[in-house]
Design a protein around this motif. Structure first.
Motif, mmCIF file in Angstrom:
data_model
loop_
_atom_site.group_PDB
_atom_site.id
_atom_site.type_symbol
_atom_site.label_atom_id
_atom_site.label_comp_id
_atom_site.label_asym_id
_atom_site.label_seq_id
_atom_site.Cartn_x
_atom_site.Cartn_y
_atom_site.Cartn_z
ATOM 1 N N GLU A 110 5.776 0.615 16.276
ATOM 2 C CA GLU A 110 4.938 -0.678 15.641
ATOM 3 C C GLU A 110 4.567 -1.097 14.132
ATOM 4 N N ARG A 111 4.300 -0.404 13.491
ATOM 5 C CA ARG A 111 4.374 -0.311 11.788
ATOM 6 C C ARG A 111 5.665 0.341 10.871
ATOM 7 N N TYR A 112 5.151 -0.140 9.666
ATOM 8 C CA TYR A 112 6.107 0.936 8.926
ATOM 9 C C TYR A 112 4.968 0.046 7.423
ATOM 10 N N VAL A 113 5.151 1.418 6.923
ATOM 11 C CA VAL A 113 4.142 1.362 5.351
ATOM 12 C C VAL A 113 4.754 1.727 4.441
ATOM 13 N N PRO A 114 5.384 1.319 3.349
ATOM 14 C CA PRO A 114 6.025 1.646 2.318
ATOM 15 C C PRO A 114 5.244 1.761 1.561
ATOM 16 N N PHE A 115 5.632 2.665 0.422
ATOM 17 C CA PHE A 115 4.415 2.580 -0.519
ATOM 18 C C PHE A 115 5.244 3.126 -1.632
ATOM 19 N N ASP A 116 5.113 2.557 -2.863
ATOM 20 C CA ASP A 116 6.221 2.079 -4.076
ATOM 21 C C ASP A 116 5.765 1.458 -5.046
ATOM 22 N N VAL A 117 6.029 2.160 -6.427
ATOM 23 C CA VAL A 117 5.509 1.799 -7.561
ATOM 24 C C VAL A 117 6.686 0.712 -7.958
ATOM 25 N N SER A 118 7.272 -0.081 -7.123
ATOM 26 C CA SER A 118 8.532 -0.725 -7.349
ATOM 27 C C SER A 118 8.426 -1.671 -6.430
ATOM 28 N N GLU A 119 7.319 -2.898 -7.145
ATOM 29 C CA GLU A 119 7.335 -3.760 -5.704
ATOM 30 C C GLU A 119 8.628 -5.066 -5.336
ATOM 31 N N VAL A 120 9.434 -5.182 -6.588
ATOM 32 C CA VAL A 120 11.177 -5.913 -6.185
ATOM 33 C C VAL A 120 11.538 -4.785 -5.174
ATOM 34 N N VAL A 121 11.632 -3.613 -5.419
ATOM 35 C CA VAL A 121 12.808 -3.325 -4.271
ATOM 36 C C VAL A 121 12.271 -2.705 -2.872
#
Ligand code: SAH
Ligand code: AVI
Length: 321
Positions: A110-121
């Motif tokens: 249903e949902r993917y929650v990516p978490f990263d410091v890099s906004e572009v990526v």
């Protein structure tokens, strides 16, 4: 800050007033032993260089982790019935596709929650994923997982949090404990954490993985100085520093540094700082801890976590085939 596209929502905790880089650099360069944390590698160029590292012949961890996921993704999804995948330090989510494919095939995705410091990526990967998985919702968090875990959205179903690539190895022990305790607090009893770590092995294999012949890891390491030049108006001469990556057998970790080739003085206008480097002096930019099962169980225990499964793969640096 919030950005909304169809099926994509991005929240950012790294606003314009975010002064972490300035603080980390001021703090790290005025210590007797100079050190800057590795999260500052990952501007757009740093993320691209890391993508290249992942396919280097010497850098076995990505291939090994992918083969583990290929073998176990379906069973993991069947066991957890995961409807949402939270990925910390998601970067370019190539290995993640194996888990998302398994969730789609099981009909749970249903949902993917990516978490990263890099906004572009993060934004690039969100766009790629909504195309690949029609109907998926992506809720991305641009933030620092050491400080912003509270930005994770409320779970909407069975949740698996993944932290892949051995990034847990980049924490110093105290920070690692604090981070894992925070993560344990974010997990409900029915949720699961899937952690990818590298293991202790022959130091020659380890040192080759961080001293690749093509010099990509060296460029990745020096790129941190380019980040400082741009963001803090500094005047580091990138050619004035050597890339150094050694295995520390006592601490069981790679220790990655930049070594000054000469006596030099660097001006960081943006934080009004002048720093001297003696010839041969080293600035640590990263550690990469290698684990044993026993060590990992102890690390889990001190964070209130218990290990419920253990999968290993064969480490195959292509150079040694
Ligand atoms: N998970 C991917 C990428 C690993 S590289 C893989 O397994 O291949 C490490 C990733 O963590 C990078 O994308 C980097 O931008 C991110 N990262 C590093 N420090 C971070 C921090 N403190 N908070 C959030 N993301 C971080
Ligand atoms: C992201 N992290 C787990 C990588 C590692 O292996 O520690 C970063 C890296 N540094 C040099 N090569 C790869």
């Amino acid at each position: 800050m919030k950005t909304a596209f169809k099926d994509i929502q991005i929240v950012s905790r790294l606003g314009a007033d975010e002064r972490t880089l300035a603080f980390d650099v001021l703090d790290g360069l005025t210590r007797p032993f100079k050190e800057i944390p590795p999260k500052h590698f990952y501007d757009t160029e740093g993320s691209r260089l890391f993508e290249q590292i992942m396919s280097l012949p010497e850098y076995y961890p990505t291939r090994t982790e992918r083969s583990i996921l290929e073998s176990h993704a379906s069973a993991l999804v069947e066991e957890t019935q995961a409807a949402e995948l939270v990925e910390l330090g998601s970067g370019v989510p190539t290995k993640t596709l194996l888990l998302l494919d398994a969730m789609r095939d099981a009909g749970t995705l249903e949902r993917y929650v990516p978490f990263d410091v890099s906004e572009v990526v993060l934004l690039e990967s969100a766009k790629l994923l909504v195309e690949r998985y029609p109907g998926i919702r992506v809720y991305g968090v641009v933030g620092d997982f050491e400080r912003h875990l509270d930005a994770l959205p409320e779970p909407e179903g069975p949740r698996v949090i993944v932290f892949l690539g051995g990034t847990i190895g980049n924490f110093l022990p105290g920070t690692r404990r604090k981070f894992l305790r925070g993560l344990a607090g974010a997990l409900r009893p029915q949720d699961r954490l899937l952690l990818g770590t590298d293991l202790v092995k022959d130091p020659a294999v380890l040192e080759a993985a961080y001293n690749d012949a093509a010099g990509v890891t060296a460029a990745f390491n020096r790129n941190m100085l380019a980040v400082l030049n741009r963001e803090l108006d500094a005047d580091f001469d990138l050619d004035g520093f050597d890339h150094v990556a050694r295995y520390d057998r006592d601490e069981e970790r790679m220790d990655i540094r930049l070594r000054s080739l000469a006596d030099q003085r660097v001006r960081l206008e943006g934080i009004d700082l002048e720093v001297e480097f003696a010839a041969g002096e080293e600035l640590r930019t990263e550690i990469s801890t290698k684990f044993t099962r026993e060590r990992l169980e102890a690390v889990y225990a001190e964070a209130g976590l218990a290990m419920s499964g253990w999968f290993t793969g064969l480490c195959v640096p292509r150079l040694f085939l």
